[in-house]
Design a protein around this motif. Structure first.
Motif, PDB file in Angstrom:
ATOM      1  N   PRO A 103      49.546  24.706  53.102  1.00 43.73           N
ATOM      2  CA  PRO A 103      50.140  24.207  54.355  1.00 43.73           C
ATOM      3  C   PRO A 103      51.665  24.194  54.279  1.00 43.73           C
ATOM      4  O   PRO A 103      52.337  24.088  55.300  1.00 43.73           O
ATOM      5  CB  PRO A 103      49.585  22.774  54.457  1.00 43.73           C
ATOM      6  N   TYR A 104      52.205  24.304  53.098  1.00 37.60           N
ATOM      7  CA  TYR A 104      53.669  24.246  52.935  1.00 37.60           C
ATOM      8  C   TYR A 104      54.313  25.630  52.895  1.00 37.60           C
ATOM      9  O   TYR A 104      55.533  25.752  52.808  1.00 37.60           O
ATOM     10  CB  TYR A 104      54.036  23.498  51.645  1.00 37.60           C
ATOM     11  N   ALA A 105      53.512  26.709  52.913  1.00 37.39           N
ATOM     12  CA  ALA A 105      54.062  28.063  52.762  1.00 37.39           C
ATOM     13  C   ALA A 105      54.861  28.468  53.997  1.00 37.39           C
ATOM     14  O   ALA A 105      54.632  27.974  55.100  1.00 37.39           O
ATOM     15  CB  ALA A 105      52.928  29.048  52.534  1.00 37.39           C
ATOM     16  N   GLY A 163      60.254  15.603  56.258  1.00 37.07           N
ATOM     17  CA  GLY A 163      59.744  14.558  55.359  1.00 37.07           C
ATOM     18  C   GLY A 163      59.289  15.030  53.993  1.00 37.07           C
ATOM     19  O   GLY A 163      58.381  14.465  53.397  1.00 37.07           O
ATOM     20  N   TRP A 164      59.921  16.094  53.465  1.00 37.41           N
ATOM     21  CA  TRP A 164      59.617  16.520  52.093  1.00 37.41           C
ATOM     22  C   TRP A 164      60.911  16.909  51.397  1.00 37.41           C
ATOM     23  O   TRP A 164      61.991  16.827  52.000  1.00 37.41           O
ATOM     24  CB  TRP A 164      58.589  17.660  52.090  1.00 37.41           C
ATOM     25  N   ILE A 165      60.855  17.290  50.115  1.00 38.02           N
ATOM     26  CA  ILE A 165      62.084  17.657  49.400  1.00 38.02           C
ATOM     27  C   ILE A 165      61.928  19.014  48.691  1.00 38.02           C
ATOM     28  O   ILE A 165      60.862  19.353  48.192  1.00 38.02           O
ATOM     29  CB  ILE A 165      62.548  16.567  48.385  1.00 38.02           C
ATOM     30  N   TRP A 216      58.857  22.564  45.627  1.00 37.60           N
ATOM     31  CA  TRP A 216      58.765  21.911  46.938  1.00 37.60           C
ATOM     32  C   TRP A 216      57.802  20.744  46.770  1.00 37.60           C
ATOM     33  O   TRP A 216      56.656  20.927  46.325  1.00 37.60           O
ATOM     34  CB  TRP A 216      58.230  22.885  47.996  1.00 37.60           C
ATOM     35  N   LEU A 217      58.290  19.546  47.138  1.00 31.80           N
ATOM     36  CA  LEU A 217      57.522  18.335  46.845  1.00 31.80           C
ATOM     37  C   LEU A 217      57.168  17.589  48.129  1.00 31.80           C
ATOM     38  O   LEU A 217      58.055  17.291  48.948  1.00 31.80           O
ATOM     39  CB  LEU A 217      58.341  17.425  45.928  1.00 31.80           C
ATOM     40  N   ASN A 218      55.896  17.296  48.264  1.00 28.95           N
ATOM     41  CA  ASN A 218      55.380  16.595  49.444  1.00 28.95           C
ATOM     42  C   ASN A 218      54.633  15.332  49.029  1.00 28.95           C
ATOM     43  O   ASN A 218      53.981  15.313  47.987  1.00 28.95           O
ATOM     44  CB  ASN A 218      54.389  17.500  50.183  1.00 28.95           C
ATOM     45  N   VAL A 219      54.706  14.308  49.872  1.00 31.90           N
ATOM     46  CA  VAL A 219      53.926  13.095  49.617  1.00 31.90           C
ATOM     47  C   VAL A 219      52.505  13.338  50.121  1.00 31.90           C
ATOM     48  O   VAL A 219      52.305  13.706  51.280  1.00 31.90           O
ATOM     49  CB  VAL A 219      54.554  11.880  50.336  1.00 31.90           C
ATOM     50  N   LEU A 276      53.182  12.142  44.725  1.00 34.31           N
ATOM     51  CA  LEU A 276      54.060  13.268  45.035  1.00 34.31           C
ATOM     52  C   LEU A 276      53.410  14.540  44.488  1.00 34.31           C
ATOM     53  O   LEU A 276      53.027  14.588  43.314  1.00 34.31           O
ATOM     54  CB  LEU A 276      55.425  13.028  44.383  1.00 34.31           C
ATOM     55  N   TRP A 277      53.295  15.562  45.343  1.00 34.35           N
ATOM     56  CA  TRP A 277      52.632  16.811  44.949  1.00 34.35           C
ATOM     57  C   TRP A 277      53.652  17.950  44.961  1.00 34.35           C
ATOM     58  O   TRP A 277      54.483  18.028  45.864  1.00 34.35           O
ATOM     59  CB  TRP A 277      51.481  17.126  45.903  1.00 34.35           C
ATOM     60  N   ALA A 278      53.550  18.856  43.961  1.00 36.21           N
ATOM     61  CA  ALA A 278      54.550  19.923  43.838  1.00 36.21           C
ATOM     62  C   ALA A 278      53.929  21.303  43.924  1.00 36.21           C
ATOM     63  O   ALA A 278      52.879  21.559  43.321  1.00 36.21           O
ATOM     64  CB  ALA A 278      55.265  19.789  42.500  1.00 36.21           C
ATOM     65  N   ILE A 279      54.586  22.199  44.673  1.00 35.13           N
ATOM     66  CA  ILE A 279      54.249  23.628  44.576  1.00 35.13           C
ATOM     67  C   ILE A 279      55.510  24.399  44.188  1.00 35.13           C
ATOM     68  O   ILE A 279      56.627  23.966  44.462  1.00 35.13           O
ATOM     69  CB  ILE A 279      53.661  24.244  45.874  1.00 35.13           C
TER      70      ILE A 279
END
Ligand code: GTP
Ligand code: SPV
Ligand code: MN
Length: 591
Positions: free
Chosen positions: A130-132, A225-227, A280-283, A289-292
């Protein structure tokens, strides 16, 4: 009826005037053809783009020499063009977007004449994530097209994904005439556009990397809302079989690739690599915190890489798959046709050609490989690639590490007492500069979170965003600071580093799992030396203790330097951070 993407390609072609336009499909066959073109047709000031290396010892590897003035990122020519200067902040060069567009349009007039414009469709992140993000880069050099195929997921999928949308990530790149006076890397965050001219070097030319995945993505992350961070992602499997995932931010050429590939000096531990440069880090919905890693390749510093320091990287480089492996600005062994650099295993060969193409004289005192010479290699060749690499969701992070290159002052490892104090620890970071950017080496500069050259908006707002992310998590990672680079009176590194860094990770995992106590200091928790696993290390007790010295007067100076740095951002620095800094100073003064 042409799609918005086709219309945009057409519009840029009208400005740049290439002889041909070629839409890439990312196939293996195409990669071979592009390498062939780089060997036989395309040139940089008379030198072919690629040279085939010894295919027996370095399978599917090619050598590339850049323009001699084009060997590192040019931070002074990199601009972030928000409509409002304050949004870009004191951490960025700024130009009004309209003025910047006019300037680039003028500079780009006919810049691809006589060349091919390659249209590169690629994804940053796994297509199912979903972050791609679906992206397109235009470039006029095969080296960049081949590099992007290694570093990103390049295929026609992105074109389908973009479909009729106007809203896709755009990159325009031309090497122009390599004139350092006309070299610009311009970012237009509101349009998700990067426009770069005059350089073929990694961070200036592979626009999916630092330009999009950090500068523009950090801005998207602020709004969504992510980093987006300059971080390694790795899994550390301990002797019980459990894997703990961590990220680590270190400035350029300060050890991320080496850390990501670490071969453990402690038995029973194994490192699983997920990324060596960008996270790329999402809550997550679970409050963690989850990282791709949005990339698929390593663009790593060659000098210092050997079977002794980084065996997993050497194995990766020598593996050879259908992805070509590139070596840029290393030296070349004229007898064996193999790449060579300072620090690689074995003796210095007798017949060496330096990175500029001249016969190398060891007595000259010069380096044969450029200090920022690099390899570009696919993660698929990495023997310890994590099985989670393609997990669209990423991995849950238990600890975040901030580090730098500090000869003095900063201990080997420090644990922050809270997310907020950890953000201050990250914001306090400084590092001695390296050859990864074109400036004087070895000068201490503030480099919060290793993001100074990569944060695409006002760093004061960036700190606020970090604090906000902390508030969104119910199970935040612990934050640590690390420093492998403390030196003794002779200027020699005290800590052996590399594979021995696992000893520090072991303590970090013990702290995450609440297995050991720690020593309370004004800057955070430090290890009790008896809790560190130093078995098999031949270090004197005195030297070990030196790694953990915290001097109040030195740290007060750090705090004051940070205050001066924060001062550049005025009221954009969040109050919570200023207060955290004030409380640190009070504790230090009380010592
Ligand atoms: P970028 O690709 O520019 O972002 O760099 P990076 O952070 O990935 O740095 P890299 O791992 O390539 O290391 C850069 C330099 O630091 C190399 O010359 C390494 O030999 C050296 N280095 C890496 N890890 C250590 C360590 O643990 N100790 C010491 N002393 N040097 C290290
Ligand atoms: C860095 O300089 O941090 C790198 C290389 O990783 S570049 O892609 O040029 O940014
Ligand atoms: Mn980097």
């Amino acid at each position: 009826m042409a799609t918005p993407l086709e219309r945009w390609v057409d519009k840029i072609a009208k400005i740049t005037k290439p002889d041909k336009i070629y839409w890439c499909d990312g196939s293996e066959e195409e990669a071979r053809r592009l390498v062939e073109i780089g060997i036989k047709e395309e040139k940089i000031v008379g030198t072919p783009i690629f040279r085939e290396l010894n295919q027996k010892t370095f399978p599917n590897s090619y050598y590339h020499r850049s323009h001699p003035t084009d060997v590192a990122r040019t931070e002074h020519l990199t601009f972030v063009c928000h409509p409002d200067k304050e949004t870009a902040g004191a951490n960025n060069n700024w130009m009004d977007p309209k003025e910047a567009k006019e300037k680039m349009t003028k500079l780009s007039d006919g810049c691809m004449r006589g060349r091919t414009m390659y249209v590169l469709p690629y994804m940053m992140g796994h297509p199912q994530s979903p972050y791609a993000k679906a992206c397109i880069q235009l470039t006029d050099v095969s080296y960049v097209a081949v590099s992007m195929r290694i570093m990103t997921r390049m295929s026609r999928y992105s074109i389908a994904k973009i479909g009729d949308s106007e809203n896709f990530v755009k990159g325009i790149h031309s090497v122009g005439d390599f004139d350092p006076e006309k070299r610009f890397v311009m970012h237009f965050p509101d349009e998700q556009l990067v426009w770069s001219i005059g350089s073929g070097y990694g961070g200036n030319a592979l626009l999916g990397k630092k330009c999009f995945s950090l500068r523009i993505a950090s801005w998207l992350g602020k709004q969504e809302g992510w980093i987006a961070e300059h971080m390694v992602i790795m899994g550390i499997q301990d002797p019980s079989g459990k894997t703990t995932y961590i990220t680590a931010a270190l400035p350029s050429a300060c050890g991320k690739t080496n850390l990501a590939m670490l071969e453990s000096a402690l038995p029973g531990y194994k490192i699983w690599t997920l990324g060596d440069d960008i996270a790329w880090l999402n809550v997550g919905s679970d409050g963690r915190l989850w990282a791709i890693n949005p990339e698929t390749g390593f663009f790593g510093v060659a000098p210092g890489t050997s079977m002794k320091t980084n065996p997993n990287m050497m194995r990766t480089l020598l593996k050879g798959t259908f992805f070509p492996t590139l070596f840029t600005n290393t030296a070349l062994n004229a007898d064996t046709n193999e790449p060579w650099w300072e620090g690689i295993d074995g003796e210095c060969p007798a017949n060496l050609i330096d990175w500029l193409g001249n016969k190398y004289d060891p007595a000259s005192g010069k380096k044969a490989a450029h200090p920022n010479s690099r390899f570009t290699v696919s993660v698929s060749q990495c023997p310890n690639l994590s099985k989670e690499f393609d997990n669209p969701r990423g991995v849950p992070i238990s600890a975040i590490l901030f580090g730098g290159r500090r000869a003095h002052v900063v201990p080997l490892v420090t644990e922050s007492k809270s997310w907020q104090q950890g953000v201050l620890l990250g914001a306090l970071m400084g590092s001695e500069t390296t050859a990864a950017a074109s400036h004087k080496e070895g000068v201490l500069r503030r480099d919060p979170m290793a993001m100074l050259p990569f944060c695409g908006y006002n760093m004061g707002d960036y700190f606020s965003h970090w604090l906000d992310i902390g508030r969104k998590m119910t199970r935040p990672p612990k934050i640590f600071s690390i420093n492998w680079f403390r030196t003794d009176d002779q200027g020699k590194f005290i800590w052996p580093g590399f594979g021995d860094n696992i000893r520090v990770f072991k303590w970090i995992i013990d702290r995450v799992n609440k297995n050991v106590d720690a020593r309370n200091t004004p800057i955070g928790y430090l290890p009790n030396i008896s809790d560190l696993d130093l078995k098999g290390l031949s270090m004197s007790k005195e030297n070990i203790e030196r790694l953990f010295i915290v001097k109040s007067d030195e740290w007060l100076k750090e705090a004051e330097a940070a205050e001066v740095f924060f001062g550049k951002f005025g009221s954009r620095i969040p109050k919570a951070l200023t207060e955290e800094l004030r409380s640190l100073k009070a504790k230090l003064q009380g010592c």
